[in-house]
Each structure stands twice: as structure tokens, then as C-alpha cells.
Design an enzyme around this catalytic site. Structure first.
Site, PDB file in Angstrom:
ATOM      1  N   CYS A 113     -14.189 -22.922  13.298  1.00  0.00           N
ATOM      2  CA  CYS A 113     -14.522 -21.620  12.691  1.00  0.00           C
ATOM      3  C   CYS A 113     -16.009 -21.475  12.365  1.00  0.00           C
ATOM      4  CB  CYS A 113     -13.668 -21.376  11.452  1.00  0.00           C
ATOM      5  SG  CYS A 113     -11.922 -21.203  11.887  1.00  0.00           S
ATOM      6  N   HIS A 261     -17.041 -15.699   7.081  1.00  0.00           N
ATOM      7  CA  HIS A 261     -16.011 -15.979   8.089  1.00  0.00           C
ATOM      8  C   HIS A 261     -14.695 -15.366   7.618  1.00  0.00           C
ATOM      9  CE1 HIS A 261     -13.268 -17.734  10.776  1.00  0.00           C
ATOM     10  NE2 HIS A 261     -12.790 -18.611   9.908  1.00  0.00           N
ATOM     11  N   ASN A 291      -7.699 -14.173  11.484  1.00  0.00           N
ATOM     12  CA  ASN A 291      -8.756 -15.165  11.629  1.00  0.00           C
ATOM     13  C   ASN A 291      -8.980 -15.438  13.116  1.00  0.00           C
ATOM     14  OD1 ASN A 291     -10.356 -17.458  11.684  1.00  0.00           O
ATOM     15  ND2 ASN A 291      -9.137 -18.621  10.198  1.00  0.00           N
TER      16      ASN A 291
HETATM   17  N1  COA Z   1       5.538 -16.497   4.746  1.00  0.00           N
HETATM   18  C1  COA Z   1       6.289 -16.766   3.671  1.00  0.00           C
HETATM   19  N2  COA Z   1       6.206 -17.933   3.015  1.00  0.00           N
HETATM   20  C2  COA Z   1       5.349 -18.840   3.470  1.00  0.00           C
HETATM   21  C3  COA Z   1       4.547 -18.610   4.591  1.00  0.00           C
HETATM   22  C4  COA Z   1       4.662 -17.379   5.240  1.00  0.00           C
HETATM   23  N3  COA Z   1       3.938 -17.048   6.330  1.00  0.00           N
HETATM   24  N4  COA Z   1       3.784 -19.694   4.808  1.00  0.00           N
HETATM   25  C5  COA Z   1       4.096 -20.580   3.840  1.00  0.00           C
HETATM   26  N5  COA Z   1       5.047 -20.084   3.055  1.00  0.00           N
HETATM   27  C6  COA Z   1       5.685 -20.692   1.882  1.00  0.00           C
HETATM   28  C7  COA Z   1       5.559 -22.181   1.869  1.00  0.00           C
HETATM   29  O1  COA Z   1       6.548 -22.769   2.660  1.00  0.00           O
HETATM   30  C8  COA Z   1       5.730 -22.479   0.405  1.00  0.00           C
HETATM   31  O2  COA Z   1       7.098 -22.477   0.101  1.00  0.00           O
HETATM   32  P1  COA Z   1       7.720 -23.537  -0.940  1.00  0.00           P
HETATM   33  O3  COA Z   1       7.001 -23.264  -2.223  1.00  0.00           O
HETATM   34  O4  COA Z   1       9.144 -23.153  -0.952  1.00  0.00           O
HETATM   35  O5  COA Z   1       7.434 -24.861  -0.364  1.00  0.00           O
HETATM   36  C9  COA Z   1       5.101 -21.288  -0.296  1.00  0.00           C
HETATM   37  O6  COA Z   1       5.035 -20.265   0.706  1.00  0.00           O
HETATM   38  C10 COA Z   1       3.735 -21.559  -0.842  1.00  0.00           C
HETATM   39  O7  COA Z   1       3.004 -22.261   0.128  1.00  0.00           O
HETATM   40  P2  COA Z   1       1.530 -22.687  -0.116  1.00  0.00           P
HETATM   41  O8  COA Z   1       0.997 -23.320   1.110  1.00  0.00           O
HETATM   42  O9  COA Z   1       1.408 -23.414  -1.392  1.00  0.00           O
HETATM   43  O10 COA Z   1       0.878 -21.234  -0.294  1.00  0.00           O
HETATM   44  P3  COA Z   1      -0.562 -20.845  -0.689  1.00  0.00           P
HETATM   45  O11 COA Z   1      -0.531 -19.985  -1.869  1.00  0.00           O
HETATM   46  O12 COA Z   1      -1.496 -22.005  -0.714  1.00  0.00           O
HETATM   47  O13 COA Z   1      -0.983 -19.931   0.549  1.00  0.00           O
HETATM   48  C11 COA Z   1      -2.271 -20.094   2.557  1.00  0.00           C
HETATM   49  C12 COA Z   1      -0.986 -20.446   1.849  1.00  0.00           C
HETATM   50  C13 COA Z   1      -2.245 -20.755   3.937  1.00  0.00           C
HETATM   51  C14 COA Z   1      -2.357 -18.577   2.718  1.00  0.00           C
HETATM   52  C15 COA Z   1      -3.483 -20.593   1.739  1.00  0.00           C
HETATM   53  O14 COA Z   1      -3.314 -21.919   1.362  1.00  0.00           O
HETATM   54  C16 COA Z   1      -4.759 -20.469   2.487  1.00  0.00           C
HETATM   55  O15 COA Z   1      -5.223 -19.385   2.741  1.00  0.00           O
HETATM   56  N6  COA Z   1      -5.429 -21.586   2.803  1.00  0.00           N
HETATM   57  C17 COA Z   1      -6.659 -21.547   3.580  1.00  0.00           C
HETATM   58  C18 COA Z   1      -6.298 -21.265   4.974  1.00  0.00           C
HETATM   59  C19 COA Z   1      -7.474 -20.962   5.832  1.00  0.00           C
HETATM   60  O16 COA Z   1      -8.261 -20.137   5.495  1.00  0.00           O
HETATM   61  N7  COA Z   1      -7.543 -21.622   6.967  1.00  0.00           N
HETATM   62  C20 COA Z   1      -8.520 -21.386   7.944  1.00  0.00           C
HETATM   63  C21 COA Z   1      -9.826 -21.931   7.510  1.00  0.00           C
HETATM   64  S1  COA Z   1     -10.918 -21.698   8.811  1.00  0.00           S
END
Ligand code: COA
Length: 334
Positions: A113, A261, A291
Site C-alpha cells: 500500500c 492512503h 482500498n
Molecule cells: N462483517 C461482519 N463481521 C465481521 C466482518 C465482516 N466483514 N469481518 C470481521 N467480522 C467480525 C469478526 O469475525 C469479529 O467477530 P467476533 O467478535 O465474533 O470474533 C468481529 O467482527 C470483530 O472483529 P475485529 O477484527 O475485532 O473488528 P475490528 O473492529 O478490528 O474491525 C477491521 C476490523 C478489519 C475493519 C479493522 O481492524 C481494520 O480496519 N484494520 C485495519 C485494516 C487495514 O486498513 N488494512 C489495510 C492496511 S493497508
């Protein structure tokens, strides 16, 4: 002193729109969950008629047109991608052929990224060393064929989209022209390489790069430790932004536009508020495109330039964070 300057921008996305509701048909997720966590409403996916080089070619031609130069007038191509056309050679070679350029060098750069900013820094170094005068810099991704569209892959599948962005970077040795790249700072931390990655196919495996079993286990799809990535992104982005501003001799308040980004709107909101940056200085397009990794920043740049939001003389800071981990900022006077 030779300084490099962006003289043209371009972008392209495939036509097929995939909404959060569409994804909710294929996995356990919801429009509400996706919007709340990431700000994304829809993204574009290729439909089988276009490949990465098609996206890259459109974006590149738009950038060349905006710069007013023909493909035969560039001295090199640097293309950032994490989703190449084929294993080898790089997507840049296919683009080289499409554009019909002379026998100029081209290569792919892999910094995920942050790939566009790493490529911009590379092109800038070629220009400042006097080896090249005009370089085409492209970010291009087709993520949709590398995501797992099922509940197992939902945490990453909902975040990424397909697209391409490009700029023409040229030597600016005009004594009166103060525009150009003022400073660029790059960082990496390989210790976290496996926190956001696609494991296979890979030459790390023996005797084959990928097996049926690995595919059954989904090891050829993107995997991410979302919370870990989030935490590092919101720390590293402000750090490298401040570092680049210092290097450019500018202050946060001097910057007219911050192009972050487009990984997650919540990350960018967090970064902006922690630095006291007004939201109106932080345009976004993640709601429409998701993204697009290396393509995100040049796509957003093209939108603000064509939309008249970035005008000559203004200062723009572009900041990225991504897999590797990698992070970077470029400060440009437009
Ligand atoms: N829809 C519904 N539920 C989802 C899901 C989706 N698409 N993806 C994950 N979940 C669930 C998980 O399974 C988890 O369930 P559980 O509590 O029963 O285990 C719950 O949602 C919370 O998951 P978690 O990973 O803790 O959520 P979060 O609040 O951290 O949000 C992201 C997840 C990925 C949106 C967040 O962590 C994020 O944005 N991280 C950075 C990602 C990023 O920018 N990556 C690219 C960098 S270049």
C-alpha cells in the site's frame, strides 16, 4: 538544483460496481458493519474482460495526456503493485508493450500500500541524479481475484477494490518554478511481514510453490491481523508525516491538502484528529473504491487535481501505510 515535479495525473477503475449489499449475499456481513468499521460503501471489481495491464494502461494514458507528452517521450516506468499480471515478468513490462514505448527501462516495485510513494521516491532519485528526465509512475491493483468471498475471508474481502492511478514525474530545473517534490520519507518494518500478506504461491515452499491442500486452506488469499494493522497505521502515519514536513521545512498548518492512503476511513479520521487536522483538508474516495493499495493515492490525487481542489502553489502531503509493514510521506508543492 534539479527537483522533480508531477506534470500529469490519471486514474481508471473497472465499470463493475460491487456494493456492500452485494457482498452480504456472498458472506455473513452487512452494509452497516462495513460502513461503520471502514467507511466503504462500494468498490469496483474486474468482470473478466479486464486485467491489471488494462487498468494501468488507461490510467497511464490519462496521466500522459494531462502532462501533454507522448509515450515515446518518457525515459522509464516504475509500476507499484502487489497483484501482478503474472508471476513474472512484472506488470510494467506488459504496460511497456501496450504503450509502445521505445526500449526504456521499466520495473515493478513491491511495497504494497506504500508502493506508489516508494515508486515516486525511486523515480525522483532517477531524475535528481540526472539519469532520467521524465518517468511514468503507476500504481495498479486487481485485488478482487485474490480475496476470499466467503465468511472465512470477510474481514479482508470487504475492504479491497480494483483500480489504477498514474502520474508523470518530470525534472523541473526552471529557476522561477518552486513547484515539485519537496521531501519524501520511507520506512519499513519486516518484522511484521506476516501480519498482512498472501502466503502462497511462494518459492518458500518445496517442492511446489502451491498445492491443492494449501488452496483448500485458503493460503492463497489475503490474510490480515486487522486490529494489529490498525494500531500500527495510526501510530506510523503521523510519525512519518511529521518527519517529512520537517524535511520539507514546512509545518502542519501550511499544508492545504492531506491525501491519506485509502485503507480505512476510521484510520484516516483517527490520524487527522490526533494531529488536529481539519476534516475538510482530508478528501477521501474510499467510500466509492475501497482500498486499492498502491493505486489509492494516485487515484485520489487525480480526483483532487481534476476536481480543482488542488491548485498551483498549494502544498499537499501524501501519506501511506501498508503491508511489509511500510509507511511513507511525500510533501509536494503543486
Ligand atoms: N462483517 C461482519 N463481521 C465481521 C466482518 C465482516 N466483514 N469481518 C470481521 N467480522 C467480525 C469478526 O469475525 C469479529 O467477530 P467476533 O467478535 O465474533 O470474533 C468481529 O467482527 C470483530 O472483529 P475485529 O477484527 O475485532 O473488528 P475490528 O473492529 O478490528 O474491525 C477491521 C476490523 C478489519 C475493519 C479493522 O481492524 C481494520 O480496519 N484494520 C485495519 C485494516 C487495514 O486498513 N488494512 C489495510 C492496511 S493497508
Amino acid at each position: 538544483m534539479i527537483r522533480s515535479k508531477i506534470t500529469g495525473t490519471g486514474m481508471y477503475v473497472p465499470e463493475r460496481v460491487v456494493t456492500n449489499h452485494d457482498l452480504a449475499q456472498r458472506m455473513e456481513t452487512s452494509d452497516e458493519w462495513i460502513q461503520q468499521r471502514s467507511g466503504i460503501v462500494e468498490r469496483r471489481h474486474v468482470d473478466g474482460t479486464e486485467t491489471p495491464v488494462d487498468l494501468a494502461e488507461h490510467a497511464a494514458r490519462h496521466a500522459l495526456e494531462a502532462a501533454g507528452v507522448g509515450p515515446d517521450e518518457i525515459d522509464g516506468i516504475v509500476l507499484a503493485t502487489l497483484s501482478p499480471q503474472h508471476e513474472f515478468p512484472g506488470t510494467s513490462f506488459f504496460l511497456h508493450h501496450r504503450l509502445g514505448v521505445p526500449e526504456i527501462p521499466c520495473f515493478d516495485l513491491r511495497a504494497q500500500c506504500s508502493g506508489f510513494l516508494f515508486s515516486l521516491a525511486t523515480a525522483d532519485a532517477f531524475i535528481r541524479s540526472g539519469q532520467m528526465r521524465r518517468v511514468l509512475v503507476v500504481g495498479c491493483e486487481v485485488h478482487s481475484t485474490g480475496l476470499e468471498f466467503s465468511t472465512r475471508g470477510r474481514d479482508t474481502a470487504v475492504l479491497f477494490g480494483d483500480g489504477a492511478g498514474a502520474v508523470v514525474l518530470e525534472a523541473n530545473d526552471g529557476a522561477d518554478d518552486r513547484s515539485g517534490l519537496l521531501a519524501i520519507r520511507l520506512h519499513a518494518q519486516g518484522e511484521h511481514a506476516k501480519r498482512l500478506w498472501i502466503e502462497a504461491p511462494g518459492s518458500a515452499f518445496w517442492p511446489e510453490r502451491i498445492t491443492k491442500q494449501m488452496m483448500d486452506e485458503g493460503r492463497h488469499f489475503a490474510r490480515m491481523e486487522g486490529r494489529f494493522v490498525f494500531k500500527h497505521a495510526v501510530t506510523r502515519m503521523p510519525e512519518v508525516l511529521r518527519e517529512a514536513l520537517d524535511a520539507a521545512g514546512t509545518k502542519l498548518d501550511d499544508i492545504d491538502l492531506f491525501l491519506f492512503h485509502q485503507a480505512n476511513l476510521r484510520i484516516n479520521e483517527f490520524v487527522a484528529s490526533s494531529l488536529g487536522i481539519a476534516p475538510e483538508k482530508c478528501p477521501s474516495n474510499i467510500e466509492r473504491y475501497g482500498n486499492c493499495s498502491a493505486a489509492s493515492i494516485p487515484m485520489l490525487l487525480d480526483e483532487v487535481v481534476r476536481g480543482g481542489r488542488l491548485r498551483p502553489g498549494q502544498l499537499v502531503a501524501m501519506t501511506a501505510f501498508g503491508s511489509g509493514f511500510t509507511w511513507a510521506t511525500a510533501v509536494v508543492r503543486w
